[in-house]
Design a protein around this motif. Structure first.
Motif, PDB file in Angstrom:
ATOM      1  N   ASP A 112      -5.562   1.507  10.282  1.00 18.19           N
ATOM      2  CA  ASP A 112      -4.476   0.899   9.510  1.00 18.19           C
ATOM      3  C   ASP A 112      -4.191   1.654   8.211  1.00 18.19           C
ATOM      4  O   ASP A 112      -3.117   1.494   7.619  1.00 18.19           O
ATOM      5  CB  ASP A 112      -4.809  -0.563   9.180  1.00 18.19           C
ATOM      6  CG  ASP A 112      -4.909  -1.423  10.432  1.00 18.19           C
ATOM      7  OD1 ASP A 112      -4.282  -1.050  11.444  1.00 18.19           O
ATOM      8  OD2 ASP A 112      -5.619  -2.442  10.400  1.00 18.19           O
ATOM      9  N   ASP A 113      -5.139   2.447   7.753  1.00 16.70           N
ATOM     10  CA  ASP A 113      -4.959   3.177   6.501  1.00 16.70           C
ATOM     11  C   ASP A 113      -4.209   4.492   6.689  1.00 16.70           C
ATOM     12  O   ASP A 113      -3.862   5.157   5.703  1.00 16.70           O
ATOM     13  CB  ASP A 113      -6.336   3.487   5.878  1.00 16.70           C
ATOM     14  CG  ASP A 113      -7.084   2.227   5.502  1.00 16.70           C
ATOM     15  OD1 ASP A 113      -6.445   1.295   5.000  1.00 16.70           O
ATOM     16  OD2 ASP A 113      -8.313   2.187   5.699  1.00 16.70           O
ATOM     17  N   SER A 122     -10.043   2.674   8.169  1.00 13.76           N
ATOM     18  CA  SER A 122      -9.627   2.184   9.478  1.00 13.76           C
ATOM     19  C   SER A 122      -8.308   2.845   9.860  1.00 13.76           C
ATOM     20  O   SER A 122      -7.663   3.500   9.034  1.00 13.76           O
ATOM     21  CB  SER A 122      -9.440   0.658   9.440  1.00 13.76           C
ATOM     22  OG  SER A 122      -8.338   0.315   8.612  1.00 13.76           O
ATOM     23  N   ASP A 143       0.820  -1.211   0.000  1.00 13.08           N
ATOM     24  CA  ASP A 143       0.000   0.000   0.000  1.00 13.08           C
ATOM     25  C   ASP A 143       0.853   1.260   0.000  1.00 13.08           C
ATOM     26  O   ASP A 143       0.481   2.269  -0.622  1.00 13.08           O
ATOM     27  CB  ASP A 143      -0.919   0.005   1.220  1.00 13.08           C
ATOM     28  CG  ASP A 143      -2.113  -0.917   1.057  1.00 13.08           C
ATOM     29  OD1 ASP A 143      -2.307  -1.448  -0.061  1.00 13.08           O
ATOM     30  OD2 ASP A 143      -2.852  -1.115   2.038  1.00 13.08           O
TER      31      ASP A 143
END
Length: 266
Positions: A213-214, A211, A3
């Motif tokens: 985590d992003d 979330s 990512d």
């Protein structure tokens, strides 16, 4: 591909293309499709990193923005760019964009529609360069409210992905007697409130899909978009001192041709 790497790639694409007349939305749709980065998370990310590009314009033109906020400038139509010029330039596209928002997101965000926008937008730029006369407005501070409004009407074309907001507004400015640099600077300045409103509106619709985590990915994309947008604006304004929009038009034809082959012929 991780990512974070995707964030760097798309952040660079956003920063380099947001203010050049080649369509940032079109490039992100095409690059996202190539990377397989699509869906709700991709949509939120692409909207969020536009805020980084917006920040670069605000920093570059902070004196003009701060001057517009002073009461003494609101009724000054002869000596400098005012808030009224900005309003005249963004009201047409904001009104129509609000009405057509769902239709555009549903039906126009695809490689095929982007290819059409790239080609038609390139033709508009070439026509503007061909028939525009010697500019009568060489400084963005000398443009009229009427010019601002009609440039805003040309900006409506950018609601079609691939058309390019800066490409349509700069071409409109050329038709209305503005120099390339003056038209480009007005395009950058009106992008700040316009994109800010559009980004906040879009993020309010889909922010709950993210979330914690992003966060890292979004932060990387924001910073990369900010840096590359700042550099691209400075370079573009210098480029326009001695060059036309023709090279960008031919680039758009090339991207459209390659994209059509990749998505529809191979």
């Amino acid at each position: 591909m991780s990512d974070n790497i995707i964030a760097v790639i798309i952040g660079i694409v956003e920063g380099l293309t947001e203010f050049l007349p080649i369509s940032s939305t079109g490039h992100m749709i095409l690059v996202g499709a190539l990377l397989g980065f699509e869906g709700e998370k991709a949509s939120v990310f692409e909207v969020f990193i536009q805020l980084g590009a917006i920040l670069s314009v605000f920093i570059l033109y902070r004196d003009k923005f701060l001057a517009m906020l002073r009461p003494r400038t609101l009724n000054n139509f002869g000596g400098s760019l005012t808030a009224m010029h900005v309003l005249a330039g963004i009201i047409p596209v904001m009104g129509l964009g609000y009405l057509l928002h769902e239709f555009i997101k549903t039906y126009l965000f695809s490689p095929y529609t982007v290819i059409i926008g790239l080609i038609v937008g390139a033709i508009l730029m070439l026509v503007a360069e061909k028939i525009s006369q010697r500019p009568v407005t060489n400084d963005v501070d000398k443009m009229t409210i009427k010019q601002a409004f009609f440039v805003g009407l040309f900006q409506i074309l950018s609601l079609w992905p691939g058309f390019s907001r800066s490409g349509s507004t700069i071409a409109g400015g050329l038709f209305l007697g503005m120099s390339r640099k003056a038209a480009a600077e007005f395009s950058f300045i009106i992008a700040v409130p316009l994109m800010l409103v559009a980004c906040v509106y879009d993020l309010m619709q889909i922010w709950n899909k993210l979330s914690v985590d992003d966060f890292a990915m979004f932060a990387i994309g924001f910073v990369v978009a900010f840096i590359t947008a700042y550099i691209s604006i400075v370079w573009f304004l210098r480029f326009l001192n001695n060059s036309t929009l023709a090279s960008f038009a031919y680039y758009r034809f090339g991207v459209a041709g390659i994209s059509y082959y990749y998505f529809f012929l191979r």
